[in-house]
Design a protein around this motif. Structure first.
Motif, PDB file in Angstrom:
ATOM      1  N   GLN A  34     -22.562 -61.700  55.753  1.00 18.33           N
ATOM      2  CA  GLN A  34     -21.636 -61.654  56.877  1.00 18.33           C
ATOM      3  C   GLN A  34     -22.101 -61.036  58.234  1.00 18.33           C
ATOM      4  OE1 GLN A  34     -17.706 -60.271  55.845  1.00 18.33           O
ATOM      5  NE2 GLN A  34     -17.920 -60.972  53.672  1.00 18.33           N
ATOM      6  N   TYR A  36     -21.233 -58.876  61.689  1.00 16.53           N
ATOM      7  CA  TYR A  36     -20.089 -58.066  62.153  1.00 16.53           C
ATOM      8  C   TYR A  36     -20.416 -57.660  63.588  1.00 16.53           C
ATOM      9  CZ  TYR A  36     -17.415 -58.015  57.813  1.00 16.53           C
ATOM     10  OH  TYR A  36     -16.748 -58.490  56.658  1.00 16.53           O
ATOM     11  N   GLN A  38     -19.973 -54.298  66.414  1.00 13.85           N
ATOM     12  CA  GLN A  38     -19.315 -52.991  66.496  1.00 13.85           C
ATOM     13  C   GLN A  38     -19.494 -52.326  67.964  1.00 13.85           C
ATOM     14  OE1 GLN A  38     -20.765 -49.892  63.902  1.00 13.85           O
ATOM     15  NE2 GLN A  38     -18.843 -48.652  64.036  1.00 13.85           N
ATOM     16  N   GLY A  43     -14.429 -49.660  65.016  1.00 17.57           N
ATOM     17  CA  GLY A  43     -14.650 -50.217  63.836  1.00 17.57           C
ATOM     18  C   GLY A  43     -15.330 -51.434  63.973  1.00 17.57           C
ATOM     19  N   PRO A  44     -16.181 -51.988  62.861  1.00 17.73           N
ATOM     20  CA  PRO A  44     -16.952 -53.204  63.003  1.00 17.73           C
ATOM     21  C   PRO A  44     -15.700 -54.246  62.980  1.00 17.73           C
ATOM     22  CG  PRO A  44     -17.850 -51.804  61.403  1.00 17.73           C
ATOM     23  CD  PRO A  44     -16.640 -50.987  61.798  1.00 17.73           C
ATOM     24  N   PHE A  46     -15.215 -58.581  61.963  1.00 14.50           N
ATOM     25  CA  PHE A  46     -15.855 -59.623  61.395  1.00 14.50           C
ATOM     26  C   PHE A  46     -16.061 -60.736  62.571  1.00 14.50           C
ATOM     27  CE2 PHE A  46     -16.759 -62.626  58.605  1.00 14.50           C
ATOM     28  CZ  PHE A  46     -16.169 -63.943  58.599  1.00 14.50           C
ATOM     29  N   LEU A  49     -19.053 -65.804  58.676  1.00 13.53           N
ATOM     30  CA  LEU A  49     -19.927 -65.508  57.197  1.00 13.53           C
ATOM     31  C   LEU A  49     -20.481 -67.100  56.966  1.00 13.53           C
ATOM     32  CD1 LEU A  49     -18.283 -67.086  54.615  1.00 13.53           C
ATOM     33  CD2 LEU A  49     -16.794 -65.036  55.126  1.00 13.53           C
ATOM     34  N   LEU A  89     -23.881 -56.020  63.260  1.00 16.25           N
ATOM     35  CA  LEU A  89     -24.165 -55.589  61.597  1.00 16.25           C
ATOM     36  C   LEU A  89     -24.450 -56.771  60.788  1.00 16.25           C
ATOM     37  CD1 LEU A  89     -21.388 -52.730  61.561  1.00 16.25           C
ATOM     38  CD2 LEU A  89     -24.479 -52.433  61.866  1.00 16.25           C
ATOM     39  N   PHE A 104     -23.927 -53.062  54.098  1.00 14.06           N
ATOM     40  CA  PHE A 104     -24.351 -53.428  55.674  1.00 14.06           C
ATOM     41  C   PHE A 104     -25.799 -52.942  55.827  1.00 14.06           C
ATOM     42  CE2 PHE A 104     -20.407 -54.667  57.662  1.00 14.06           C
ATOM     43  CZ  PHE A 104     -19.553 -54.371  56.569  1.00 14.06           C
TER      44      PHE A 104
ATOM     45  N   TYR B  35     -15.987 -46.131  53.854  1.00 10.90           N
ATOM     46  CA  TYR B  35     -17.178 -46.358  54.313  1.00 10.90           C
ATOM     47  C   TYR B  35     -17.695 -44.869  55.080  1.00 10.90           C
ATOM     48  CZ  TYR B  35     -17.781 -51.139  53.256  1.00 10.90           C
ATOM     49  OH  TYR B  35     -18.097 -52.626  52.398  1.00 10.90           O
ATOM     50  N   PHE B  42     -25.946 -45.964  60.151  1.00  9.22           N
ATOM     51  CA  PHE B  42     -25.789 -46.767  58.876  1.00  9.22           C
ATOM     52  C   PHE B  42     -24.433 -46.510  58.141  1.00  9.22           C
ATOM     53  CE2 PHE B  42     -27.096 -48.559  55.192  1.00  9.22           C
ATOM     54  CZ  PHE B  42     -27.345 -47.936  54.018  1.00  9.22           C
ATOM     55  N   LEU B  43     -23.970 -47.551  57.908  1.00 15.05           N
ATOM     56  CA  LEU B  43     -22.460 -47.718  57.427  1.00 15.05           C
ATOM     57  C   LEU B  43     -22.675 -48.111  55.838  1.00 15.05           C
ATOM     58  CD1 LEU B  43     -19.627 -48.050  58.250  1.00 15.05           C
ATOM     59  CD2 LEU B  43     -19.973 -50.669  58.438  1.00 15.05           C
ATOM     60  N   PHE B  90     -14.965 -44.564  58.006  1.00 16.06           N
ATOM     61  CA  PHE B  90     -13.964 -45.933  58.162  1.00 16.06           C
ATOM     62  C   PHE B  90     -13.360 -46.139  56.804  1.00 16.06           C
ATOM     63  CE2 PHE B  90     -15.070 -47.131  62.368  1.00 16.06           C
ATOM     64  CZ  PHE B  90     -16.396 -46.659  62.542  1.00 16.06           C
ATOM     65  N   THR B 103     -13.193 -61.375  53.945  1.00 14.71           N
ATOM     66  CA  THR B 103     -13.624 -60.582  55.229  1.00 14.71           C
ATOM     67  C   THR B 103     -13.134 -59.222  55.271  1.00 14.71           C
ATOM     68  OG1 THR B 103     -13.272 -62.499  56.569  1.00 14.71           O
ATOM     69  CG2 THR B 103     -12.873 -60.296  57.778  1.00 14.71           C
ATOM     70  N   ILE B 104     -13.662 -58.273  55.760  1.00 18.05           N
ATOM     71  CA  ILE B 104     -13.542 -56.949  55.785  1.00 18.05           C
ATOM     72  C   ILE B 104     -12.778 -56.602  56.915  1.00 18.05           C
ATOM     73  CG2 ILE B 104     -14.213 -54.424  55.224  1.00 18.05           C
ATOM     74  CD1 ILE B 104     -15.072 -56.066  52.981  1.00 18.05           C
ATOM     75  N   PHE B 106     -11.687 -53.428  59.256  1.00 11.78           N
ATOM     76  CA  PHE B 106     -11.877 -52.073  59.360  1.00 11.78           C
ATOM     77  C   PHE B 106     -10.953 -51.368  60.288  1.00 11.78           C
ATOM     78  CE2 PHE B 106     -16.056 -51.079  57.421  1.00 11.78           C
ATOM     79  CZ  PHE B 106     -16.509 -52.186  57.398  1.00 11.78           C
ATOM     80  N   GLY B 107     -10.485 -50.239  60.118  1.00 10.01           N
ATOM     81  CA  GLY B 107     -10.003 -49.198  60.822  1.00 10.01           C
ATOM     82  C   GLY B 107     -10.875 -48.579  61.879  1.00 10.01           C
ATOM     83  N   GLU B 108     -10.224 -47.901  62.841  1.00  6.75           N
ATOM     84  CA  GLU B 108     -10.817 -47.418  64.006  1.00  6.75           C
ATOM     85  C   GLU B 108     -11.814 -46.115  63.725  1.00  6.75           C
ATOM     86  OE1 GLU B 108     -10.645 -50.176  65.725  1.00  6.75           O
ATOM     87  OE2 GLU B 108     -10.579 -48.852  67.571  1.00  6.75           O
ATOM     88  N   GLY B 109     -11.784 -45.686  62.665  1.00  6.56           N
ATOM     89  CA  GLY B 109     -12.973 -44.526  62.341  1.00  6.56           C
ATOM     90  C   GLY B 109     -12.020 -43.147  62.369  1.00  6.56           C
TER      91      GLY B 109
END
Lengths: 114, 115
Positions: A34, A36, A38, A43-44, A46, A49, A89, A104, B35, B42-43, B90, B103-104, B106-109
């Motif tokens: 996948q 992504y 950022q 946040g990352p 998508f 994929l 990413l 990742f 995460y 690095f995530l 995250f 698909t993942i 994500f929130g805003e962190g």
């Protein structure tokens, strides 16, 4: 253990050119790979994929290739625009004990110069 | 409507304190994650929950304790905070954990700074 490497240096490219980002991995055979995006402070998100049995996938100006022999994926942005500037990413997507696990890479920062 | 929301967005605290970060997703997903993204960007996955059950625990120190009261919520509690815990955390979710290719989201962190 699995290792994912992306261009550690930032990639600067002139607007309108094609940006090519590299993702190499070792010690793993992901079912999917996948990509992504950022943006700073976010946040990352998508993008695309690609499955292990697919060579290439396209979405608008984006193209991803996946070479399971070389253990490498290339991510292309054609006709790049300043708005494409972000960190990209790659992520290995596979099965871990019956569940999906997405791992990742460290990302490549792309800067598109007007 | 925000799909994956986490609070607080910023948190500055002293070493030794205990803090929590809350996360909620309104996507109806079965799987949620925490995460950690360090200063080098690095995530790294910490935990994964599927329908309130822990399914992935990436050898995170036991000072970190996730809790999932229901499948829409996954909170992270951190005890005895250390300087090295400073990072962006995250929260994320995905539709079904048993199948790859999800698909993942994500929130805003949550930016945690330990001083």
């Amino acid at each position: 253990s699995q290792k994912i490497e992306q261009n550690s240096e930032a990639l600067n490219i002139q607007e309108g050119k094609t940006a090519t980002l590299t993702c190499n991995y070792t010690n793993y055979s992901p079912a999917y790979l996948q990509w992504y995006r950022q943006d700073p402070g976010r946040g990352p998100v998508f993008l695309l994929l690609i499955r292990e049995n697919e060579k290439e996938k396209r979405k608008e100006r984006l193209k991803v290739t996946f070479d399971t022999t070389l253990k490498q994926s290339l991510f292309h942005i054609t006709a790049s625009q300043p708005a494409d500037s972000a960190t990209y990413l790659c992520a290995l997507d596979g099965n871990s004990g019956g569940y999906q696990k997405v791992t990742f890479g460290t990302g490549t920062k792309l800067q598109v110069i007007p | 409507d925000t799909a994956v929301s986490q609070t607080p967005k910023y948190l500055v605290t002293q070493m030794g304190n205990d803090k929590s970060i809350k996360c909620e997703q309104n996507l109806g997903h079965d799987t949620m994650y925490w995460y950690k993204q360090d200063s080098k960007k690095f995530l790294k996955i910490m935990f994964s929950y599927n329908n309130k059950e822990l399914i992935i625990n990436e050898t995170v120190p036991n000072r970190f304790s996730p809790k999932s009261p229901d499948k829409a919520h996954l909170n992270l509690h951190i005890n005895s905070l250390e300087l090295g815990d400073s990072a962006v955390y995250f929260c994320a979710s995905s539709p079904r954990s048993g199948i790859v290719g999800n698909t993942i989201y994500f929130g805003e962190g949550s930016w945690l700074t330990v001083v």
